[in-house]
Design a protein around this motif. Sequence first.
Motif, PDB file in Angstrom:
ATOM      1  N   ILE B  32      12.012  53.745  45.762  1.00 47.45           N
ATOM      2  CA  ILE B  32      11.089  52.359  45.905  1.00 47.45           C
ATOM      3  C   ILE B  32      11.253  52.584  47.524  1.00 47.45           C
ATOM      4  CG2 ILE B  32      10.769  49.933  45.575  1.00 47.45           C
ATOM      5  CD1 ILE B  32      12.740  50.326  43.256  1.00 47.45           C
ATOM      6  N   GLU B 191      13.015  43.603  50.800  1.00 46.00           N
ATOM      7  CA  GLU B 191      13.916  44.700  51.468  1.00 46.00           C
ATOM      8  C   GLU B 191      15.202  44.945  50.657  1.00 46.00           C
ATOM      9  OE1 GLU B 191      14.760  43.029  55.435  1.00 46.00           O
ATOM     10  OE2 GLU B 191      16.465  44.580  55.549  1.00 46.00           O
ATOM     11  N   ARG B 192      15.652  44.014  50.058  1.00 50.36           N
ATOM     12  CA  ARG B 192      16.808  44.581  48.961  1.00 50.36           C
ATOM     13  C   ARG B 192      16.471  45.426  47.790  1.00 50.36           C
ATOM     14  NH1 ARG B 192      19.176  38.962  48.163  1.00 50.36           N
ATOM     15  NH2 ARG B 192      20.369  39.890  46.512  1.00 50.36           N
ATOM     16  N   ILE B 193      15.297  45.500  47.560  1.00 52.69           N
ATOM     17  CA  ILE B 193      15.059  46.580  46.465  1.00 52.69           C
ATOM     18  C   ILE B 193      14.536  47.797  46.861  1.00 52.69           C
ATOM     19  CG2 ILE B 193      14.427  44.350  45.002  1.00 52.69           C
ATOM     20  CD1 ILE B 193      11.604  45.687  44.526  1.00 52.69           C
ATOM     21  N   LEU B 194      14.238  47.814  48.136  1.00 53.93           N
ATOM     22  CA  LEU B 194      13.849  49.072  48.942  1.00 53.93           C
ATOM     23  C   LEU B 194      14.852  50.114  48.860  1.00 53.93           C
ATOM     24  CD1 LEU B 194      11.584  47.907  51.419  1.00 53.93           C
ATOM     25  CD2 LEU B 194      10.804  48.366  49.236  1.00 53.93           C
ATOM     26  N   ASP B 195      14.450  51.719  48.813  1.00 53.32           N
ATOM     27  CA  ASP B 195      15.325  52.738  49.255  1.00 53.32           C
ATOM     28  C   ASP B 195      15.060  53.039  50.664  1.00 53.32           C
ATOM     29  OD1 ASP B 195      16.817  53.881  47.030  1.00 53.32           O
ATOM     30  OD2 ASP B 195      14.737  53.704  46.110  1.00 53.32           O
ATOM     31  N   VAL B 211      16.699  52.063  54.223  1.00 57.68           N
ATOM     32  CA  VAL B 211      16.984  50.915  54.767  1.00 57.68           C
ATOM     33  C   VAL B 211      18.114  50.572  55.174  1.00 57.68           C
ATOM     34  CG1 VAL B 211      16.920  48.511  53.766  1.00 57.68           C
ATOM     35  CG2 VAL B 211      15.034  49.838  53.338  1.00 57.68           C
ATOM     36  N   ASP B 212      19.073  51.259  54.613  1.00 58.62           N
ATOM     37  CA  ASP B 212      20.461  50.975  54.858  1.00 58.62           C
ATOM     38  C   ASP B 212      20.655  51.890  56.360  1.00 58.62           C
ATOM     39  OD1 ASP B 212      21.480  49.010  53.416  1.00 58.62           O
ATOM     40  OD2 ASP B 212      22.439  50.168  52.094  1.00 58.62           O
ATOM     41  N   SER B 221      18.120  43.513  60.163  1.00 63.91           N
ATOM     42  CA  SER B 221      17.407  43.656  58.868  1.00 63.91           C
ATOM     43  C   SER B 221      16.025  44.543  59.212  1.00 63.91           C
ATOM     44  CB  SER B 221      17.305  42.533  58.117  1.00 63.91           C
ATOM     45  OG  SER B 221      16.405  41.809  58.849  1.00 63.91           O
TER      46      SER B 221
END
Lengths: 135, 232
Positions: B32, B191-195, B211-212, B221
């Motif tokens: 994603i 943001e939290r659902i993105l790779d 993202v991480d 972030s």
Amino acid sequence: MPWNFDPGRPIYSQLLEMIRLQIVSGRYAPGEKLPSVRDLASEAAVNPNTMQRALTELERTGLIYAQRTSGRYVTEDSALIASAKRTIAREKTGVFLQEMKQLGYGPEQVTEIINTIDSSENADQDVSDLDAEKK
Amino acid sequence: MTPVFECSHITKHYGAKAALSDINLTLEPGRIVGLLGPNGSGKTTLIKLAAGLLTPTSGTLTICGETIGPLTKSKVSYLPDKDYLSGWMSVSQVIDLFHDFYENFDRNKAYEMLNRLQIDPGQKLKTLSKGNREKVILILTMSRSADLYLLDEPIGGVDPAARDYILQTILTNYNENGTILISTHLISDVERILDEAVFLKNGTVSIHSAVDDIRNQYQKSVDELFREVFAC
């Protein structure tokens, strides 16, 4: 309810800490099967790949282990869980003492303050915290 | 594994104006990806190129190893940035239309999602609110079993509570080997659902990273980094 994250740190490491907390606090009992990656990701409202990474990293600590076909389980080694719990407690106490130091209190004074706080009131607080955690 | 989406040295001019210049981007299956950038940075142009609605001025673009054409259109599920459905149609009529049109459209899945978002299939599209119309379009897009989902500003008009639900819907309904490219300004929500995140700046890719890794490297972030990179 989606889980909450700090903005400045990787999501996977925060997921790891949250699941670790649920293990040491007993929400997931020793030997219990964890929900699937997809279900956990959906509960936390995060990308499944991120959850996968958190669980893989958590496996390295030994707190959970993967059974080839049937999923992931919490370790039955209660000594390991206890030591993980102690590590977390030490870390959190370290942070707390640091904050107290900024206020100008040394460890002795902090101990004194802790002793002046009504211990029974404190114990009640702990129980209600745990209950809230379970919900 | 063949990348789902690969473009090399893509340039697109609108007359004298360059919308995209020398874009190189590869997306792997099962990811994603957030396509992020300020207004006019080329997000919609890139998505339209992938959907086959525009042709590049120069460069090559492939979907699952195929050059853009009728075949790739069956592999791509595209949600445009504009409302394109006829208002006189009812929700169930549009579902029938999609079912006739796309082999990989799952009608049951569409009705299931409509039901959970409490949208009446008998209602005419023109009588739906903006947010509900967006939900219907997203449901239509996600009910196809595609290799690449192109979502251009999918949740702008949707209220925050429904937005959470829609992100859940995206997470639980996309085909596991499919890749989602989602362009949006609502970074903190997605943001939290993105790779991965791709930052477009004046028609070029300025950052493409997990993202991480961004959170690790910049200690902030993706939303915060965006505000810093594109500060006016």
